[in-house]
Design an enzyme around this catalytic site. Structure first.
Site, PDB file in Angstrom:
ATOM      1  N   VAL A 203       0.881  -1.037   0.144  1.00  9.13           N
ATOM      2  CA  VAL A 203       0.020  -0.238  -0.729  1.00  9.13           C
ATOM      3  C   VAL A 203       0.744   1.366  -0.007  1.00  9.13           C
ATOM      4  O   VAL A 203       1.803   1.339   0.754  1.00  9.13           O
ATOM      5  CB  VAL A 203      -0.862   0.042   1.032  1.00  9.13           C
ATOM      6  CG1 VAL A 203      -1.782   1.632   1.620  1.00  9.13           C
ATOM      7  CG2 VAL A 203      -1.866  -1.138   1.836  1.00  9.13           C
ATOM      8  N   CYS A 204       1.294   2.257  -1.138  1.00  9.01           N
ATOM      9  CA  CYS A 204       1.374   3.648  -0.818  1.00  9.01           C
ATOM     10  C   CYS A 204       0.323   4.780  -0.392  1.00  9.01           C
ATOM     11  O   CYS A 204      -0.804   5.180  -1.416  1.00  9.01           O
ATOM     12  CB  CYS A 204       1.675   3.393  -2.208  1.00  9.01           C
ATOM     13  SG  CYS A 204       2.669   5.681  -2.926  1.00  9.01           S
TER      14      CYS A 204
END
Length: 597
Positions: free
Chosen positions: A520-521
């Protein structure tokens, strides 16, 4: 300053703020006896408290309740007070107000340090395990509902002098679940306090009526009120303060500061006060427990007693260790080296079993009295600064001091105490950073068990390793992710919460802000500080006040509203921008796959 009756003056609310200001005068020129003060750090305290309030109330500041016992009863997101009131079908609002005053008064008096080991397990709720103030609140609620505090078999929902005088250590210990395996400190003192309360209620008929009920103070308040145009009763806070300070005076232990034979209660001499006048001029009053009681019982009296209290601004911030610790842990206040050394010597002499070496002092030590006075003064400075910081100064949403205490300083003091101890504290463990991380993660895990937001769950994969968690996130409604349940892992660094964890979906996830390997960014998971690429502000990135809960809520929001300006999956970004129908089709196909369809 000329005062005709110094003892009477020092027992007023007005005196608390006025006397504390004299210590603040010394602080402003850095001439305190025990502390050095660094006003350049005050903005750090403001920023921290403002961030706590913004985090939890997000432009809904009018919903912040005033500081008081009510919120402690509702720990874990359970509206216990409302549930209790709902039981009382046919009971009028006036009697409801009396019953809640009965409960709140006893609960506040029992709200003394519970120690680190004691926990109260809520009957019928195996996961409802609470310690400290919240645990004592829930425990006192069950004492009240069980009729232990009432001598009337037909009405268990009251507190009266006859029942309180009959309290024993054994029956209160049973109600509070005290045992050798679950020890609650000060059991004898708690029983004696309730007994003394019983005699005080019996003797002060003027305030508490012939049956000695705390809630009967409502009658006295209504006899000393005016009426507003909308038929509200207008009562001065000074009138309520008279009931508390005079009516409950006999319950306080002897041996505190006296002046001309009059016990002053929570008031103490302080070396940073003027020393060239009369004896009383060296004394700083606080009346912390009385003020905590005043804050707490004002709420049910206003909600159910049809009362509006005038003069609430006379009350001050509460000079206790959560509020005071905020200013120590943000660097505003630092012990002078010689005072710090005395505290460490005290610690060594007492041979305390502590996980950290900290300075130790007694309640009446000058350093503690000075600290408490500074807490009162600094909270008065904090309020307008925080209102300005969150953009509500001068508006109808401007926070009161009671709201600041509830949503900011007390809560912030609790959170920062676990994260930023004074730099001179030395942990005995060689793995202190790791131990700090584990303690924080255990706390967050318990909180998620007790009060996880809808749509998320998380916890360690193996409770022998708190650094690897698994979590489940439900797809947000009205999005293509709706109906899906998406598994992910959280991997925490050894210096958590100073650094953020990494999060990785373990299922197929097609989203602009999720790398193809599932990582996840999102801003909240980026290292604290300024963004070298200047895409994000420091306030958007990780900070130690964040939590697992906030991460998962942010990721749920991310699923609903991708940020295509900072993409992790370029293909997903392009399709999101150019062909929303195709994007939705791909996501819905992944949803079916996660469900095994």
């Amino acid at each position: 300053m000329t005062v005709s009756d110094p003892a009477k003056y020092l027992r007023t609310l007005r005196a608390v703020r006025e006397r504390a200001r004299l210590v603040m005068d010394k602080a402003k020129v850095n001439q305190l006896t025990n502390f050095d003060i660094d006003f350049t750090k005050f903005d750090d305290a403001v920023d921290f408290v403002a961030s706590i309030i913004q985090r939890d109330f997000v432009q809904n500041y009018s919903k912040i309740p005033p500081h008081g016992r009510w919120q402690h009863f509702d720990v874990g997101g359970v509206a216990r007070i409302q549930q209790l009131v709902d039981r009382w079908s046919g009971v009028n609002d006036k009697e409801i107000a009396k019953r809640l005053v009965d409960l709140f008064l006893v609960s506040v008096l029992l709200d003394a340090g519970a120690g680190n080991k004691w926990r109260f397990t809520e009957p019928g709720n195996a996961t409802g395990v609470y310690g400290r103030s919240e645990g004592l609140a829930v425990a006192s609620l069950y004492m009240f509902m069980d009729g232990l505090l009432s001598s009337d078999p037909s009405n268990p929902y009251q507190v009266d002098s006859t029942a309180l005088k009959a309290i024993t250590v054994d029956n209160i210990a049973k109600s509070l679940q005290h045992s050798s395996e679950n020890p609650l400190e000060g059991m004898e003192g708690r029983a004696e306090l309730l007994q003394r309360l019983g005699y005080a209620l019996e003797n002060e008929v003027k305030y508490f009526g012939p049956d000695g009920r705390p809630g009967n103070m409502l009658e006295y308040l209504l006899e000393n009120c005016t009426r507003s145009a909308d038929s509200k009763y207008i009562v001065s806070v000074a009138t309520l303060w008279e009931v508390i300070m005079t009516g409950l005076n006999p319950i306080w232990p002897k041996g505190r500061t006296t002046l001309n034979g009059v016990s002053l209660g929570d008031a103490w001499p302080c070396l940073s006060m003027p020393q060239d006048g009369e004896e009383w001029e060296t004394i700083v009053p606080f009346h912390k427990l009385s003020q905590w009681l005043c804050y707490s019982i004002i709420v049910p009296l206003e909600v159910y007693g049809n009362i509006t209290f005038a003069g609430k601004e006379l009350q001050t911030g509460l000079p206790e260790y959560r509020n005071g610790g905020l200013f120590v842990d943000t660097g505003v206040l630092t012990l002078k080296p010689e005072i710090y050394g005395q505290g460490i010597t005290n610690n060594s002499n007492l041979a305390l079993e502590m996980s950290e070496v900290v300075p130790v002092f007694k309640t009446d030590d000058d350093v503690i009295v000075e600290w408490r006075a500074l807490t009162v003064g600094l909270l008065d400075l904090l309020l307008p600064a925080v209102n300005k910081k969150i953009g509500v100064a001068g508006s109808e949403d401007e926070l009161t001091l009671a709201q600041l205490l509830e949503a900011g300083s007390w809560k912030g003091g609790r959170e920062i105490a676990a994260l930023r101890r004074p730099q001179k504290i030395m942990y005995k463990s060689q793995n202190s950073r790791t131990n700090t991380a584990v303690r924080r993660l255990m706390t967050e895990y318990k909180q998620l068990i007790n009060e996880a937001p809808d749509g998320i769950s998380a916890g360690p994969i193996d409770e022998d390793n708190f650094f690897e968690w698994e979590c489940l996130i439900q797809g947000p409604e009205d999005t293509p992710f709706e109906g899906g349940v998406f598994p992910a892992t959280l991997t925490f660094p050894k210096d958590y919460p100073l650094s953020p964890p990494t999060m990785k979906f373990t299922c197929d996830m097609f989203h602009p802000n999720v790398y193809k390997d599932g990582t996840v960014c999102i801003s909240i998971l980026h290292a604290p500080g300024d963004d070298p690429n200047m895409y994000e502000t420091a306030s958007e990135r990780w900070s130690p006040i964040q939590s697992v809960e906030k991460i998962l809520i942010s990721v749920m929001s991310m699923l609903a509203e991708p940020n295509d300006e900072s993409g992790a999956n370029i293909d997903a970004c392009k399709i999101w921008r150019n062909d929303r129908a195709e994007y939705n089709r791909i996501v819905k196909a992944n949803v079916r796959k996660t469900l095994g369809l």
